[in-house]
Design an enzyme around this catalytic site. Structure first.
Site, mmCIF file in Angstrom:
data_model
loop_
_atom_site.group_PDB
_atom_site.id
_atom_site.type_symbol
_atom_site.label_atom_id
_atom_site.label_comp_id
_atom_site.label_asym_id
_atom_site.label_seq_id
_atom_site.Cartn_x
_atom_site.Cartn_y
_atom_site.Cartn_z
ATOM 1 N N CYS A 289 -14.712 -3.656 -0.423
ATOM 2 C CA CYS A 289 -13.345 -4.008 -0.054
ATOM 3 C C CYS A 289 -12.870 -5.146 -0.957
ATOM 4 O O CYS A 289 -13.641 -5.737 -1.706
ATOM 5 C CB CYS A 289 -13.269 -4.405 1.410
ATOM 6 N N ARG B 44 0.856 -1.186 0.000
ATOM 7 C CA ARG B 44 0.000 0.000 0.000
ATOM 8 C C ARG B 44 0.894 1.239 0.000
ATOM 9 O O ARG B 44 1.750 1.401 0.869
ATOM 10 C CB ARG B 44 -0.903 -0.015 1.227
ATOM 11 N N LYS C 280 -6.262 6.812 11.971
ATOM 12 C CA LYS C 280 -6.649 7.340 10.671
ATOM 13 C C LYS C 280 -7.107 8.788 10.796
ATOM 14 O O LYS C 280 -7.906 9.119 11.668
ATOM 15 C CB LYS C 280 -7.754 6.483 10.063
ATOM 16 N N CYS D 242 -16.011 -8.821 5.680
ATOM 17 C CA CYS D 242 -15.939 -9.118 7.107
ATOM 18 C C CYS D 242 -16.386 -7.878 7.873
ATOM 19 O O CYS D 242 -16.569 -6.807 7.284
ATOM 20 C CB CYS D 242 -14.517 -9.547 7.509
ATOM 21 N N CYS E 243 -13.661 -2.001 6.194
ATOM 22 C CA CYS E 243 -12.723 -1.204 5.403
ATOM 23 C C CYS E 243 -13.413 -0.322 4.370
ATOM 24 O O CYS E 243 -12.888 0.732 4.017
ATOM 25 C CB CYS E 243 -11.708 -2.121 4.729
ATOM 26 N N ARG F 153 -1.884 6.473 9.528
ATOM 27 C CA ARG F 153 -1.832 5.962 8.164
ATOM 28 C C ARG F 153 -2.069 7.090 7.149
ATOM 29 O O ARG F 153 -2.008 8.262 7.493
ATOM 30 C CB ARG F 153 -2.836 4.826 8.010
ATOM 31 N N LYS G 239 -4.011 0.979 14.844
ATOM 32 C CA LYS G 239 -3.948 1.888 13.700
ATOM 33 C C LYS G 239 -4.648 3.208 14.018
ATOM 34 O O LYS G 239 -5.512 3.284 14.892
ATOM 35 C CB LYS G 239 -4.597 1.232 12.483
ATOM 36 N N CYS H 204 -7.571 -11.327 1.030
ATOM 37 C CA CYS H 204 -7.633 -10.874 2.415
ATOM 38 C C CYS H 204 -7.839 -12.059 3.354
ATOM 39 O O CYS H 204 -8.818 -12.808 3.219
ATOM 40 C CB CYS H 204 -8.753 -9.860 2.600
#
Length: 584
Positions: free
Chosen positions: A437, A83, A219, A482, A486, A152, A217, A443
């Site tokens: 996603c 990424r 954001k 899931c 995302c 991120r 994480k 994934c």
């Protein structure tokens, strides 16, 4: 600003496993360099699989090939997803061409535009990692901090038709991104053959993150009303531009505590929309951003990763306490939040006028996947454009692409190339406002299909919408394989979240402007069940909606779902229906 750090409020044996991995990593080095030399396996060690995320990549395998390779007693088909870190989603034509070349040389011949306004490259085998990252570095891009327990990729409104406001948003996104980059030289040492620092970790400092970085994480986004294309309420930290009568930015409302992820069957995990914490001047925004990050660094839960996001810190500590600590560390007193209004969360497709006779073309990229297919040679078309384009490319938070600053003499040619490649916006309002996603086959968290399935579902739903005269209506639909969210499905008017192979939970009732969470409507439904459930709701919407009423608002007014608030009440205050309410 100071780099003050608090001790972890728990004993070492209570910390999550990832905390020990980070602590022992020598500032994100681990044994990654050694693992690259191991030709016996396409994988890396389990601990390094966590550390490599900080360098912008995930170890994955092709799950479609698992059964056959298992029967043959072969290793899984391991490869890496990389990424790129692209603050604000803006790349130059040479950068686009470099990513295109990497995709064809080392990846799976596709580029994927993500919901976080950047590019992912899939299928890169271990031996090609260094050539890939060196090619990316050659055009002044990198992948550091695109994943992992750090800040991120910082998103911002990419639409250049709001030139002054967008410039301010882009400047802030870049400033925050640069300021919050990890300081460790590990990335350059391992991937770019940079010179190692003599003395090792003793000479390395992480003034913002510390030795163990963040609990999870983090954001950040920058929004420019009236467009909420970045989904500002879905993120840990957001800045909302406050504009004067001339469209100039006077400062920023600050939002904190948003996040999408949850786990099926675990009510202590939930999506949450962010709170508006206050207002700050542009000159103070970076200091406020650092303070928010360091408070989360010290207050966040390092014992349970499922409870480690900022949204849980604010739920547990309270917004007032959190604001006071941010103000103390930043040395900034936040003012009262100022009025603002969002009207949509989607992209503005087609041509829009720019400055000096130039214009901008927003393209539709289905699920963000740029590839060459029979009859739709998208990578080829965009490569041709990039070879002579003197403007830039802007990735949107909705997985689409803007070709920006196109001179008049090139507009007809570029329009034709994009039309031939199937990159112009589709007729369906549902499809125009869709996101998915990646999910299967790469994934490792996916429970169900998403990117590969959503186009077929959209076709089926479009047939029903056409029957009810709703084909052109803009309705936001998002799907994930899931519950980690995302593609931000809990902020979609129709959200579908993978529960198992071919089965999904259906959520309804989010706001068209991204300000309200959806609610569970039907559980564990298959393709036929999704279509059968939504069809009578579409009919009722067409027959009984009020003037200007959006689909998500209608589902609440019709009593299909409850109007929930935020945070912990996501599970408690829903009214799931086993069967849809028939239209009157």
């Amino acid at each position: 600003m100071t780099g003050e750090q608090l001790e972890h409020p728990m004993a070492d044996d209570e910390l999550s496993r990832n905390e020990h991995i980070k602590d022992a990593s020598n500032f994100l080095r681990g044994t990654l360099a050694e693992g690259l030399q191991d030709e016996i396996t396409g994988a890396i060690t389990e601990d390094d699989q966590q550390l490599v995320k900080f360098h912008g990549m995930y170890l994955q395998d092709d799950r479609d090939l698992r059964p056959e390779r298992t029967r043959k007693k072969m290793e899984k088909a391991f490869a890496f997803m990389i990424r790129v870190r692209i603050p604000g989603g803006v790349v130059t034509p040479p950068q686009w061409l470099a990513l295109d070349q990497v995709a064809r040389d080392y990846s799976n011949h596709t580029m994927r535009l993500t919901t976080r306004q950047t590019v992912q490259l899939h299928g890169i085998i271990k031996s090609n990692l260094k050539p890939t990252l060196q090619a990316i570095d050659h055009v002044v891009l990198n992948t550091i901090a695109a994943c992992g327990d750090v800040n991120r990729n910082v998103m911002c409104n990419p639409n250049p038709y709001q030139s002054h406001a967008h410039a301010a948003a882009q400047d802030l996104a870049k400033a925050v991104s640069d300021h919050l980059l990890p300081a460790t030289p590990a990335y350059r040492e391992i991937w770019l053959d940079g010179e190692k620092i003599a003395g090792g970790e003793q000479e390395v400092e992480e003034p913002i993150y510390g030795k163990t970085y963040l609990p999870r994480k983090f954001k950040i986004v920058v929004a420019v009303p009236p467009s909420n294309d970045v989904d500002v309420f879905a993120h840990d930290l957001g800045f909302i531009a406050i504009l004067d009568d001339k469209g100039e930015v006077t400062g920023w409302n600050v939002t904190v505590g948003g996040g999408m992820g949850m786990t099926h069957g675990e009510p202590d995990t939930y999506p949450r929309t962010a709170d508006v914490m206050g207002y700050c001047a542009t000159k103070d925004a970076v200091a406020v951003a650092e303070a928010v990050v360091t408070v989360q660094r010290d207050w966040g839960d390092r014992k349970s990763r499922k409870h480690a996001r900022l949204k849980y810190t604010i739920e547990d500590r309270g917004l007032d306490n959190f604001r006071a600590e941010v103000e103390r560390r930043a040395g900034v007193l936040l003012g009262p939040a100022k009025p603002f209004q969002f009207t949509s969360m989607g992209d503005r497709y087609g041509w829009s006028e720019g400055d000096n006779g130039r214009a901008h073309l927003t393209l539709y990229v289905q699920a963000g996947r740029v590839q060459d297919r029979p009859g739709a040679m998208q990578m080829t078309a965009l490569r041709k454009i990039a070879e002579t384009h003197d403007g830039d490319f802007r990735i949107t938070p909705n997985q689409n692409l803007i070709i920006a600053n196109v001179p008049v003499e090139r507009q007809k040619e570029i329009h034709w190339l994009c039309q031939e490649a199937g990159l112009l916006a589709p007729w369906s309002g549902l499809r125009r406002n869709s996101m998915a996603c990646v999910a299967l086959p790469t994934c490792g968290l996916a429970l169900a299909e998403s990117e590969r399935y959503l186009p077929d579902l959209l076709t089926a739903l479009d047939e029903r919408l056409a029957v009810h005269g709703l084909s052109a209506d803009d309705i936001v639909i998002r799907m994930t394989g899931c519950p980690n969210g995302c593609a931000r499905p809990y902020l979609a008017e129709i959200g579908l979240v993978g529960k198992g192979p071919g089965r999904y939970n259906l959520y309804l009732g989010a706001a068209f402007d991204g300000s309200r969470l959806s609610k569970l409507y039907a559980e564990d439904v298959d393709h036929a069940g999704i279509v059968a459930t939504l069809d009578p709701i579409f009919k009722a919407y067409a027959d009984t909606r009020e003037k200007g009423e959006r689909f998500g608002d209608f589902t609440i007014r019709a009593g299909l779902v409850a109007k929930t608030g935020n945070g912990r009440d996501f599970h408690a205050n829903v009214k799931p229906h086993a069967k849809p309410v028939a239209a009157e």
